[in-house]
Enzyme design. Sequence first.
Site, PDB file in Angstrom:
ATOM      1  CD  GLU A 190      -2.805   1.256   2.370  1.00 28.37           C
ATOM      2  OE1 GLU A 190      -2.809   0.350   3.219  1.00 28.37           O
ATOM      3  OE2 GLU A 190      -3.562   2.249   2.413  1.00 28.37           O
TER       4      GLU A 190
ATOM      5  NE  ARG B 161       3.583  -8.039  10.435  1.00 30.89           N
ATOM      6  CZ  ARG B 161       2.969  -7.347   9.474  1.00 30.89           C
ATOM      7  NH1 ARG B 161       2.005  -7.876   8.771  1.00 30.89           N
ATOM      8  NH2 ARG B 161       3.326  -6.105   9.220  1.00 30.89           N
TER       9      ARG B 161
ATOM     10  CE  LYS C  79       2.827   0.068   5.107  1.00 33.51           C
ATOM     11  NZ  LYS C  79       2.308   0.016   3.731  1.00 33.51           N
TER      12      LYS C  79
HETATM   13  P1  ATP Z   1      -0.456  -1.718   6.561  1.00 33.38           P
HETATM   14  O1  ATP Z   1      -1.265  -2.641   5.685  1.00 33.38           O
HETATM   15  O2  ATP Z   1      -0.815  -1.750   7.984  1.00 33.38           O
HETATM   16  O3  ATP Z   1      -0.283  -0.349   6.012  1.00 33.38           O
HETATM   17  P2  ATP Z   1       1.707  -3.486   5.945  1.00 33.38           P
HETATM   18  O4  ATP Z   1       3.011  -3.486   6.661  1.00 33.38           O
HETATM   19  O5  ATP Z   1       0.876  -4.705   5.901  1.00 33.38           O
HETATM   20  O6  ATP Z   1       0.991  -2.291   6.591  1.00 33.38           O
HETATM   21  P3  ATP Z   1       1.596  -3.399   3.073  1.00 33.38           P
HETATM   22  O7  ATP Z   1       2.034  -2.294   2.198  1.00 33.38           O
HETATM   23  O8  ATP Z   1       0.174  -3.798   3.028  1.00 33.38           O
HETATM   24  O9  ATP Z   1       1.994  -2.964   4.519  1.00 33.38           O
HETATM   25  O10 ATP Z   1       2.520  -4.666   2.850  1.00 33.38           O
HETATM   26  C1  ATP Z   1       2.859  -5.173   1.596  1.00 33.38           C
HETATM   27  C2  ATP Z   1       3.278  -6.604   1.726  1.00 33.38           C
HETATM   28  O11 ATP Z   1       4.355  -6.739   2.630  1.00 33.38           O
HETATM   29  C3  ATP Z   1       2.161  -7.481   2.257  1.00 33.38           C
HETATM   30  O12 ATP Z   1       2.120  -8.651   1.477  1.00 33.38           O
HETATM   31  C4  ATP Z   1       2.552  -7.780   3.666  1.00 33.38           C
HETATM   32  O13 ATP Z   1       2.079  -9.029   4.052  1.00 33.38           O
HETATM   33  C5  ATP Z   1       4.085  -7.720   3.598  1.00 33.38           C
HETATM   34  N1  ATP Z   1       4.655  -7.335   4.880  1.00 33.38           N
HETATM   35  C6  ATP Z   1       4.406  -6.218   5.582  1.00 33.38           C
HETATM   36  N2  ATP Z   1       5.069  -6.215   6.756  1.00 33.38           N
HETATM   37  C7  ATP Z   1       5.778  -7.371   6.794  1.00 33.38           C
HETATM   38  C8  ATP Z   1       6.671  -7.967   7.754  1.00 33.38           C
HETATM   39  N3  ATP Z   1       6.969  -7.360   8.899  1.00 33.38           N
HETATM   40  N4  ATP Z   1       7.204  -9.173   7.448  1.00 33.38           N
HETATM   41  C9  ATP Z   1       6.919  -9.781   6.288  1.00 33.38           C
HETATM   42  N5  ATP Z   1       6.096  -9.280   5.352  1.00 33.38           N
HETATM   43  C10 ATP Z   1       5.522  -8.088   5.591  1.00 33.38           C
END
Ligand code: ATP
Length: 564
Positions: free
Chosen positions: A35, A263, A273
């Site tokens: 995102e 994660r 984030k």
């Molecule tokens: P949010 O959705 O709360 O803004 P997010 O960290 O999930 O935060 P995204 O941009 O949706 O951010 O993440 C993109 C991809 O990265 C998704 O597939 C998510 O599962 C993966 N991702 C995010 N944080 C982690 C992490 N700490 N470890 C592994 N994969 C992650």
Amino acid sequence: MEEQERSLNFIEQIVEKDLAEGVNNGRIQTRFPPEPNGYLHIGHVKAVCLDFGIAERYNGVCNLRFDDTNPVKEDVEYVDSIERDIAWLGFKWGHIYYASDYFQQLYDLAIRFIKEGKAYVDEQTAEQIAEQKGTPTEAGVASPYRDRPVEENLRLFQAMQNGEIPEGKMVLRAKIDMANPNMHFRDPIMYRIITSHPHHRTGHTWNVYPMYDFAHGQSDYFEGVTHSICTLEFVVHRPLYDYFIDQFVPQGEYRPHQYEFNRLNITYTVMSKRKMLQLVKEGLVAGWDDPRMPTVCGLRRRGYTAKAIREFIDRIGYTKVEGMIDVGLLEHTIRENLKETAPRICAIFDPVKLVITNYEGEGETIIADNIDGHEELGTREMQFGKELWIERGDFLEEADNKFFRLSPGGREVRLKSSYIIQATGCEKDAEGNITTVYATYDPNSKSGTEGGNRKTKATINWVECRSALDAEARLYDRLFAVENPAAEEGDFRDMLNPESLVVKNIKVEGSLRSELHEPVMVNGVEQENHYQLLKQGYFVVDPDTTADKLVLNRTCSLKDNYLK
Ligand code: ATP
Ligand code: MG
């Protein structure tokens, strides 16, 4: 770690099984779906390495898909940074897609759901809807709007899109099952109204925006994704992911499948984030690329290489169990990486002047290995002369016989890569601080000559005064003082390490000068200049460096506290 050496992770095993069974005619397609509401962090890199890695390994395609369904938080600044960071990590995407590319298709699909009696417009507040959700063991309560006629739903959804309904006044919900043990099935929201913010790509075209659950699986389907890989918190969303696809894709036809892995969490780090944005907005760090941030741009500025970051991800692996990785492993990986490649130079952190009283020459040039004992990795020119900077701590006016460095009448000491000297005395100011150390040198003791083999108990660093560069050294340490900021009670901002940045003015060997003006380019990408400052740690030239100011960031110390 060699690719061949490690065993397959569980996602690779699934992919190999699918390939063996001819699923999707052997087509492998993944996507990385950030995102664009913040910069990529090392947690994302774990997902990036898997999504792109699977595609690379099995001759598939990995596309980049910006999951841009919430204009309130999203911005092109983030889109640009995400592309830059993925390229820097060394991955290549097939296409760049945006969830917003599918807004029309998703809207049409929502209309179809309404017509088929599978969706309705709810006029209750978010709080009311939440109250009616029930609990996992207790059924929810149906909305009074649940059974409104199809025609009315169509008219109201259209009114929502036309901007006739204020934000928050209505939502479109899927009509599934208010008693389902999976809470995500209790009439989840499909669409909400957002009129307050233009979308970074579609402007004011849309007043209704799809929720993640209604957008993600469908986008995967539209693109032809075969393996939709995400993190474990989406396990509970998977039935809904499949449900939505079941509503418009006949059984037996191509469909995407979701798989989940653990994660990445790292000690002394926040991986959210939202919290990172808070640190940036409140000026608690210097920006998204502050070298203490776990963002890709922060790590890069800190001096981490893409290679080291990818090696780290390879080492931690992929499982289905949540855990916490010791930040020491990350530090260990970059240290191992830089040990092999970073040229060594001298720098003096707490300088005091040394005058070699019997040195008569104008000065001379000493050729030293970039990495001791590895002539094949190149050499550098060190200027030598009568006046040098040495570390204040390397001289003691009065020392016992356990002190092997400089002291008047004491032992012989080697100046790194050059001559042997012996201290003769010092000069002090009115307060008794030493201002100059005096020594004599042995002209027949130069390193690399026959006399150079003579052993001393100690070797000290030095930098010739006339050619020395002044530099600002930024000594970075962990941003948080507690191991798991997310698990502690209280505000995470109170857990910052007050010593995460210490600035020192230092003297650096003049040999660095030429390199500052000639950045090394690889595939059109400027490479960071890494050095080991002898006895001090690994450093990288910071982009704040100008013609009159050299700034060096400490990437990590020399000491490894991980595998001990
Ligand atoms: P949010 O959705 O709360 O803004 P997010 O960290 O999930 O935060 P995204 O941009 O949706 O951010 O993440 C993109 C991809 O990265 C998704 O597939 C998510 O599962 C993966 N991702 C995010 N944080 C982690 C992490 N700490 N470890 C592994 N994969 C992650
Ligand atoms: Mg997310």
